[in-house]
Design a protein around this motif. Structure first.
Motif, PDB file in Angstrom:
ATOM      1  N   TYR A  56       0.852  -1.192   0.000  1.00 12.26           N
ATOM      2  CA  TYR A  56       0.000   0.000   0.000  1.00 12.26           C
ATOM      3  C   TYR A  56       0.881   1.233   0.000  1.00 12.26           C
ATOM      4  O   TYR A  56       2.008   1.206   0.517  1.00 12.26           O
ATOM      5  CB  TYR A  56      -0.891   0.039   1.247  1.00 12.26           C
ATOM      6  CG  TYR A  56      -1.903  -1.072   1.302  1.00 12.26           C
ATOM      7  CD1 TYR A  56      -3.170  -0.903   0.757  1.00 12.26           C
ATOM      8  CD2 TYR A  56      -1.585  -2.297   1.868  1.00 12.26           C
ATOM      9  CE1 TYR A  56      -4.096  -1.932   0.785  1.00 12.26           C
ATOM     10  CE2 TYR A  56      -2.495  -3.334   1.895  1.00 12.26           C
ATOM     11  CZ  TYR A  56      -3.755  -3.144   1.357  1.00 12.26           C
ATOM     12  OH  TYR A  56      -4.658  -4.170   1.380  1.00 12.26           O
ATOM     13  N   GLN A  58       0.800   5.353   1.072  1.00 10.73           N
ATOM     14  CA  GLN A  58       0.059   6.386   1.797  1.00 10.73           C
ATOM     15  C   GLN A  58       0.808   7.712   1.695  1.00 10.73           C
ATOM     16  O   GLN A  58       1.920   7.849   2.194  1.00 10.73           O
ATOM     17  CB  GLN A  58      -0.136   6.018   3.267  1.00 10.73           C
ATOM     18  CG  GLN A  58      -0.979   7.036   4.006  1.00 10.73           C
ATOM     19  CD  GLN A  58      -1.300   6.613   5.426  1.00 10.73           C
ATOM     20  OE1 GLN A  58      -0.595   5.791   6.010  1.00 10.73           O
ATOM     21  NE2 GLN A  58      -2.357   7.172   5.972  1.00 10.73           N
ATOM     22  N   SER A  62      -3.646  11.389   3.514  1.00 11.54           N
ATOM     23  CA  SER A  62      -4.490  10.507   2.705  1.00 11.54           C
ATOM     24  C   SER A  62      -4.552   9.122   3.338  1.00 11.54           C
ATOM     25  O   SER A  62      -3.683   8.755   4.122  1.00 11.54           O
ATOM     26  CB  SER A  62      -3.916  10.356   1.294  1.00 11.54           C
ATOM     27  OG  SER A  62      -3.894  11.583   0.634  1.00 11.54           O
ATOM     28  N   ASN A  63      -5.573   8.358   2.966  1.00 10.66           N
ATOM     29  CA  ASN A  63      -5.665   6.966   3.397  1.00 10.66           C
ATOM     30  C   ASN A  63      -4.695   6.132   2.575  1.00 10.66           C
ATOM     31  O   ASN A  63      -4.364   6.493   1.444  1.00 10.66           O
ATOM     32  CB  ASN A  63      -7.082   6.436   3.181  1.00 10.66           C
ATOM     33  CG  ASN A  63      -8.074   7.048   4.136  1.00 10.66           C
ATOM     34  OD1 ASN A  63      -7.741   7.338   5.279  1.00 10.66           O
ATOM     35  ND2 ASN A  63      -9.293   7.259   3.666  1.00 10.66           N
ATOM     36  N   THR A 121      -7.866  -1.952   6.555  1.00 16.59           N
ATOM     37  CA  THR A 121      -9.167  -1.324   6.370  1.00 16.59           C
ATOM     38  C   THR A 121      -9.079   0.121   6.804  1.00 16.59           C
ATOM     39  O   THR A 121      -8.191   0.511   7.542  1.00 16.59           O
ATOM     40  CB  THR A 121     -10.270  -2.032   7.203  1.00 16.59           C
ATOM     41  OG1 THR A 121      -9.906  -1.967   8.575  1.00 16.59           O
ATOM     42  CG2 THR A 121     -10.443  -3.474   6.772  1.00 16.59           C
ATOM     43  N   THR A 122     -10.006   0.945   6.329  1.00 17.96           N
ATOM     44  CA  THR A 122     -10.033   2.344   6.708  1.00 17.96           C
ATOM     45  C   THR A 122     -10.638   2.486   8.097  1.00 17.96           C
ATOM     46  O   THR A 122     -11.115   1.514   8.673  1.00 17.96           O
ATOM     47  CB  THR A 122     -10.890   3.160   5.720  1.00 17.96           C
ATOM     48  OG1 THR A 122     -12.251   2.733   5.869  1.00 17.96           O
ATOM     49  CG2 THR A 122     -10.431   2.987   4.290  1.00 17.96           C
ATOM     50  N   GLY A 123     -10.690   3.707   8.604  1.00 17.23           N
ATOM     51  CA  GLY A 123     -11.316   3.967   9.890  1.00 17.23           C
ATOM     52  C   GLY A 123     -12.798   3.625   9.889  1.00 17.23           C
ATOM     53  O   GLY A 123     -13.408   3.456  10.921  1.00 17.23           O
ATOM     54  N   TYR A 124     -13.391   3.533   8.707  1.00 14.57           N
ATOM     55  CA  TYR A 124     -14.804   3.198   8.576  1.00 14.57           C
ATOM     56  C   TYR A 124     -15.014   1.705   8.361  1.00 14.57           C
ATOM     57  O   TYR A 124     -16.107   1.271   8.048  1.00 14.57           O
ATOM     58  CB  TYR A 124     -15.429   3.974   7.411  1.00 14.57           C
ATOM     59  CG  TYR A 124     -15.263   5.458   7.561  1.00 14.57           C
ATOM     60  CD1 TYR A 124     -16.011   6.173   8.490  1.00 14.57           C
ATOM     61  CD2 TYR A 124     -14.343   6.147   6.786  1.00 14.57           C
ATOM     62  CE1 TYR A 124     -15.845   7.533   8.650  1.00 14.57           C
ATOM     63  CE2 TYR A 124     -14.168   7.501   6.934  1.00 14.57           C
ATOM     64  CZ  TYR A 124     -14.929   8.192   7.860  1.00 14.57           C
ATOM     65  OH  TYR A 124     -14.745   9.540   8.006  1.00 14.57           O
ATOM     66  N   LEU A 128     -10.093  -1.852   1.767  1.00 15.83           N
ATOM     67  CA  LEU A 128      -9.419  -1.193   0.660  1.00 15.83           C
ATOM     68  C   LEU A 128      -9.180  -2.170  -0.471  1.00 15.83           C
ATOM     69  O   LEU A 128      -8.993  -1.783  -1.600  1.00 15.83           O
ATOM     70  CB  LEU A 128      -8.062  -0.630   1.130  1.00 15.83           C
ATOM     71  CG  LEU A 128      -8.133   0.507   2.132  1.00 15.83           C
ATOM     72  CD1 LEU A 128      -6.733   0.900   2.558  1.00 15.83           C
ATOM     73  CD2 LEU A 128      -8.853   1.696   1.541  1.00 15.83           C
TER      74      LEU A 128
END
Length: 130
Positions: A56, A58, A62-63, A121-124, A128
């Motif tokens: 990934y 970053q 940004s995510n 995974t994102t904070g939500y 991804l």
């Protein structure tokens, strides 16, 4: 010259944390000359005989975004935007999946994460990587 940052991300299976599941990124900061290639290291330790390894990227504020996935039994997957200059080869014997960046550009300056499945995974909690 500018810096690329490699960062460690520890990911365990959803079924629970297993001590043998981890990744190590021994290179923390890399100074790179624009236009030259570079390689970011990622070592992994897993009891899984068919691991999935991910990279990934970053950038600031940004995510993390999915770059690529490598596994033992397929060519893997690379996001379209990274296909031209980014590659990784899974070496199960050496337990490594180094990320190679060709013709480094200033826009490549970021934090790069290596991950062992399941993925980040994102904070939500939206994945991804599907």
């Amino acid at each position: 010259m500018f810096w690329l940052h490699a960062a460690l991300i520890y990911v365990s299976f959803l079924s629970g944390c297993r001590a043998e599941e981890n990744v190590i990124q021994p290179t923390e900061d890399v100074m790179v000359v624009e236009g030259q290639p570079t390689t970011l290291s990622c070592l992994f330790d897993t009891a899984d005989l068919s691991p999935y390894l991910f990279w990934y990227k970053q950038q600031t504020n940004s995510n993390p975004i999915f770059m690529l996935r490598r596994d033992m039994f397929s060519p893997g997957e690379t996001a379209t935007v990274f296909k031209e200059r980014f590659d990784a080869r899974l070496n199960f014997t050496a337990k490594s999946v180094p990320l190679t960046i060709q013709r480094v550009q200033l826009s490549d300056s970021a934090v790069y994460y290596c991950a062992l499945r399941p993925t980040v995974t994102t904070g939500y909690t939206a994945p991804l990587q599907k």
